[in-house]
Scaffold this motif. Structure first.
Motif, PDB file in Angstrom:
ATOM      1  N   ARG A 203      11.780 -35.526  34.535  1.00 18.12           N
ATOM      2  CA  ARG A 203      11.587 -36.547  35.571  1.00 18.12           C
ATOM      3  C   ARG A 203      11.169 -35.905  36.891  1.00 18.12           C
ATOM      4  NH1 ARG A 203      16.019 -38.683  35.001  1.00 18.12           N
ATOM      5  NH2 ARG A 203      17.195 -37.815  36.739  1.00 18.12           N
ATOM      6  N   ARG A 204      11.808 -34.776  37.239  1.00 18.94           N
ATOM      7  CA  ARG A 204      11.438 -34.102  38.499  1.00 18.94           C
ATOM      8  C   ARG A 204      10.014 -33.570  38.448  1.00 18.94           C
ATOM      9  NH1 ARG A 204      16.717 -31.966  38.121  1.00 18.94           N
ATOM     10  NH2 ARG A 204      15.877 -29.971  37.397  1.00 18.94           N
ATOM     11  N   GLU A 205       9.611 -33.026  37.271  1.00 19.14           N
ATOM     12  CA  GLU A 205       8.253 -32.500  37.147  1.00 19.14           C
ATOM     13  C   GLU A 205       7.218 -33.626  37.269  1.00 19.14           C
ATOM     14  OE1 GLU A 205       6.892 -29.385  36.925  1.00 19.14           O
ATOM     15  OE2 GLU A 205       8.923 -28.854  37.570  1.00 19.14           O
ATOM     16  N   ARG A 206       7.533 -34.786  36.687  1.00 20.19           N
ATOM     17  CA  ARG A 206       6.624 -35.930  36.806  1.00 20.19           C
ATOM     18  C   ARG A 206       6.526 -36.391  38.253  1.00 20.19           C
ATOM     19  NH1 ARG A 206       8.753 -39.247  31.477  1.00 20.19           N
ATOM     20  NH2 ARG A 206       7.328 -38.275  29.953  1.00 20.19           N
ATOM     21  N   GLN A 207       7.672 -36.402  38.939  1.00 16.19           N
ATOM     22  CA  GLN A 207       7.661 -36.792  40.348  1.00 16.19           C
ATOM     23  C   GLN A 207       6.842 -35.798  41.170  1.00 16.19           C
ATOM     24  OE1 GLN A 207      11.881 -36.877  41.051  1.00 16.19           O
ATOM     25  NE2 GLN A 207      12.098 -39.057  40.509  1.00 16.19           N
ATOM     26  N   ARG A 208       6.998 -34.492  40.823  1.00 22.56           N
ATOM     27  CA  ARG A 208       6.252 -33.469  41.583  1.00 22.56           C
ATOM     28  C   ARG A 208       4.748 -33.609  41.367  1.00 22.56           C
ATOM     29  NH1 ARG A 208       4.394 -28.245  41.191  1.00 22.56           N
ATOM     30  NH2 ARG A 208       4.704 -28.217  38.930  1.00 22.56           N
ATOM     31  N   GLU A 209       4.322 -33.848  40.117  1.00 20.42           N
ATOM     32  CA  GLU A 209       2.900 -34.005  39.838  1.00 20.42           C
ATOM     33  C   GLU A 209       2.345 -35.258  40.532  1.00 20.42           C
ATOM     34  OE1 GLU A 209       2.273 -33.987  35.652  1.00 20.42           O
ATOM     35  OE2 GLU A 209       2.807 -31.847  35.410  1.00 20.42           O
TER      36      GLU A 209
END
Length: 638
Positions: free
Chosen positions: A615-621
C-alpha cells in the motif's frame, strides 16, 4: 476461627446470643460527645456570642441516642415503618449482633479471652494489664469495622452524598463503646433526612466514612494481623469480610446476561466442548482448601485465547460458558462473579488503566467465589510492547495481564478462568498471547451440514418450508464432532508447519518415542522462533487436559451433595477414578493444534506487514505521478 486463609463461617448461634444487646442499642444508648469550644448563648442586644476565658474544648458531655425514633421521624406522619426504614433498622440491629460475634471470635483467636477470664477474678497488673487493654481496644476496632462493613454491604442504595457526613467520634475502650460511637454517628447522619432515599444514602455514606476513618487508624492497633488474614462469610446475609485488604463495598448485583445453551451453537465443536468441560472443572473447586482437584491432578484451564473472524461466534461462546457456570453455581449455592474488561476501562490518566485492570483481575481471582473473566477484543485493549502508536493505558494493561496470568506472584487455585478473545490475535503481544494455556479456534460453521443446521436453527418454526434430505443437528452431536475435530490435527493444517512435519517424517519416520517428539518440537522451534519453552508448557498442559477430558457424570451436578459439596479428598478420589492415560496420538494432535495457531498468527502478521508495504509503495508511485503532473503544469511548489 482459625488463622488459616480458609473461609470461616459465622454461626447463627453466636449471632443470636447478642440480639438482646443489639436491640437495646438501637432503642436507646447514652454516649459521650465532645463539647464545642464556643457558647450558644447570645449577648443581649448584640449578634455576638459570649466567649469564656476558660476553654471547654475537649470536655465531654452525655447524649441520648434513640436510633429507632430517628428513623421513624423520617416519615413522622406515618406510625408504621416503611420497607426502607425497617430495612435500615433491622440491618443495623443485625450488624451489631454480627459485630459482637466477630469480636468474640477475635478474642478466641488471640489470648484476649483468657485475659478477660483472669481479669474477672482479679484485676490484671503490669505487662498483662497493658496487653489486655491493647487487645480489648483491637477487639473494639474489629467490632466497629464489622458493623460499618455490614451496613455498607447489606443496605442497598444507588447514591451516597460526598461531603454530607462526619466521621464517627470513635471510642475504642470496649467493643460496645465502639459500636455506640457508630450508632451515634449514624443517628446524627440520618436525622432530618427529607425522605427514605436520602436516609439510606446518608447511612451508606456514614458507613463508608467510618471504614475510611478506621483504615486510617489501623496502625495504632497491634494484634490485628491475625484478623487481617481471616476470611469471614455469613451466607444468609450474603456478607463477607476479607480482612482489611479492601474496604468492603456495595454488594454485587445479580448477573444479567443473555445466556445461551450449547445446542444454540453450530460449529466451533472443539471450543464448545472445552468450554463445557471447563464449566464443570471450575465447579470442583473446594472453598475450604481453596484449591481445585484439577489443579493438583493437571488439566485445569486458567487462561485461554479464542480467535476467529468476525461473526464466527465468540460472543455466543462467552454467553454459553458464563450461563453454564452460573447455572451450576445456583444449584450449589456458590457466589459467581462474571466480569468483562473492555476498551471503556482504558483511561487517559497515567496509571489508571493499570489500576482498573488489576481491580478486574482481583475481582475474578477472589477465592471466595467462582469467577469467569473475559477480555473481549484484547488486541484493542492490550497493546504490543513494540507498538509506539499504542497509548500508555494499553501498555499498562499488557503489563498487568502478563504479571497476573503467569507472573512470579500468580497463584492458580482453580476457582476461576480468564478468556481472551480477538478477531486479530496476531496483533496481541507475543508474550501475552503465549500466557494463554489453550487456543480455541472459533471458526464458526464449516461444513454443508453446519450451514443447513444454523439456518434451520435461526429461522425458527414459524414457516412450512420442508427440511429436505437432512438429519437435522446430527452432525452437531458433540462426541462425534469433537472426535472429527481432533482427528483433523493428526497432520498439521498450516502450510508452514506441514512442510516441517513432512520433512521430519521423511528424515526420521513416524513419531513413536519421547525422543522423536523432542526432535519434532526442535524442528518447529527452528522454523518458528516464537515457539519457546512456554509453548511446550502450554502443550503439555493441553495434553494433561486431554487426559482429564473425562465425562463428569450429569448426576454429579444435579444436586449439591452429589459432588460439589463433598470434601476435597472425596472429590479428588472421584475424579481420579475417571482419568485416563494419554497416547502418542493425543500428544501429536495437541502439538499440531498449538503450533498451527502460532504459524497462523505469524502468517497473518507477515501478510499484514506485506500488505502495508504494498500500500505504501502504491501511494509513493501515485505521489510521484501527481508531482510530475504538477511540475508540467507549473503548479509544483518545492
Amino acid at each position: 476461627m482459625s488463622q488459616s486463609t480458609g473461609l470461616t463461617t459465622i454461626s447463627e448461634e453466636d449471632i443470636a446470643r447478642h440480639q438482646a444487646v443489639a436491640q437495646s442499642m438501637v432503642s436507646r444508648v447514652v454516649v459521650m460527645v465532645a463539647q464545642e469550644g464556643g457558647s450558644t448563648t447570645p449577648l443581649a442586644g448584640t449578634n455576638r456570642r459570649f466567649v469564656s476565658t476558660v476553654s471547654t474544648r475537649g470536655m465531654r458531655q452525655t447524649r441520648e441516642v434513640e436510633l429507632g425514633q430517628t428513623i421513624q421521624a423520617v416519615r413522622a406522619n406515618d406510625p408504621m415503618l416503611s420497607i426502607p426504614q425497617h430495612t435500615l433498622l433491622f440491618r443495623t440491629r443485625r450488624g451489631i449482633s454480627v459485630a459482637l460475634a466477630v469480636a468474640e471470635m477475635f478474642a478466641r483467636q488471640t489470648d484476649l479471652e483468657s485475659l478477660q477470664s483472669r481479669n474477672a477474678g482479679a484485676p490484671l497488673q503490669g505487662v498483662e494489664a497493658e496487653r489486655f487493654k491493647r487487645l480489648l481496644s483491637a477487639s473494639a476496632y474489629v467490632a466497629a469495622f464489622t458493623l460499618a462493613a455490614y451496613i455498607l454491604q447489606t443496605v442497598d442504595g444507588e447514591s451516597e452524598p460526598a461531603n454530607d457526613t462526619k466521621e464517627p467520634d470513635f471510642q475504642f475502650d470496649t467493643p460496645q463503646d465502639a459500636l455506640k460511637s457508630i450508632i451515634a454517628a449514624l443517628d446524627q447522619a440520618i436525622a432530618g433526612a427529607p425522605d427514605e432515599i436520602a436516609m439510606i444514602s446518608r447511612a451508606r455514606a456514614l458507613a463508608r466514612e467510618a471504614i475510611e476513618g478506621l483504615i486510617s487508624r489501623r496502625g495504632r492497633f497491634d494484634a490485628l494481623s491475625a484478623f487481617a488474614q481471616s476470611h469471614l462469610r455469613l451466607e444468609s446475609d450474603n456478607f463477607t469480610l476479607d480482612g482489611f485488604d479492601v474496604a468492603p463495598g456495595q454488594r454485587r448485583k445479580p448477573l444479567v446476561m443473555s445466556f445461551k445453551k450449547p445446542g444454540e451453537i453450530i460449529g466451533n465443536h472443539l471450543a464448545k466442548h472445552q468450554a463445557m468441560r471447563l464449566s464443570r472443572m471450575v465447579m470442583a473447586y473446594d472453598f475450604d482448601r481453596q484449591l481445585n482437584p484439577f489443579v493438583e491432578l493437571g488439566g485445569f484451564l486458567f487462561t485461554f485465547i479464542g480467535d476467529g473472524a468476525p461473526g464466527t461466534g465468540k460472543t455466543i461462546l462467552i454467553q454459553m460458558l458464563a450461563g453454564l457456570i452460573n447455572e451450576y453455581c445456583e444449584i450449589a449455592g456458590y457466589p459467581f462473579h462474571y466480569e468483562n474488561f473492555g476498551v471503556d476501562q482504558i483511561s487517559s490518566y497515567q496509571g489508571k488503566s493499570g489500576q482498573n485492570c488489576k481491580a478486574f483481575v482481583d475481582n475474578v481471582l477472589n477465592p471466595r467465589a467462582i469467577g469467569f473473566g473475559t477480555i473481549d477484543d484484547i488486541d484493542q485493549v492490550a497493546a504490543k510492547r513494540s507498538d509506539d502508536r499504542a497509548s500508555a493505558g494499553q501498555q499498562e494493561v499488557t503489563a498487568v495481564l502478563m504479571e497476573s496470568f503467569a507472573g512470579a506472584s500468580t497463584v492458580v487455585r482453580g476457582n476461576c478462568s480468564f478468556g481472551m478473545f480477538s478477531n486479530y490475535p496476531e496483533n496481541v503481544d507475543d508474550a501475552l498471547r503465549q500466557r494463554a494455556g489453550a487456543r480455541w479456534l472459533v471458526d464458526g460453521p464449516q461444513s454443508l451440514d453446519d450451514y443447513i443446521d444454523i439456518f434451520a436453527l435461526l429461522a425458527g418454526k414459524n414457516h412450512s418450508i420442508p427440511l429436505g434430505q437432512h438429519d437435522l443437528f446430527a452432525s452437531q452431536e458433540i462426541k462425534q464432532a469433537v472426535a472429527r475435530s481432533y482427528d483433523g490435527h493428526d497432520r498439521p493444517q498450516e502450510e508452514g508447519l506441514l512442510s516441517v512435519w513432512e520433512r521430519f517424517e521423511k528424515e526420521h519416520g513416524k513419531v513413536k518415542t519421547i525422543a522423536d517428539i523432542g526432535a519434532y518440537l526442535h524442528r518447529i522451534k527452528l522454523a518458528e522462533p516464537r515457539f519457546t519453552g512456554r509453548a511446550i508448557k502450554n502443550i503439555t498442559d493441553a495434553i494433561k487436559m486431554r487426559a482429564m477430558d473425562i465425562d463428569l457424570p450429569d448426576a454429579w451436578f444435579e444436586t449439591p451433595e452429589a459432588f460439589m459439596h463433598k470434601p476435597y479428598d472425596d472429590k479428588i478420589a472421584m475424579i481420579s477414578e475417571l482419568r485416563k492415560p494419554f497416547t502418542i496420538e493425543m500428544v501429536l494432535q495437541e502439538i499440531n493444534r498449538y503450533a498451527d495457531s502460532e504459524f497462523r498468527y505469524t502468517d497473518r502478521s507477515d501478510a499484514s506487514a506485506v500488505d502495508d508495504i504494498i500500500r505504501r509503495e502504491r501511494q509513493r508511485e501515485r505521489a510521484i505521478r501527481d508531482i510530475e503532473t504538477l511540475k508540467r503544469d507549473g503548479r509544483w511548489q518545492p
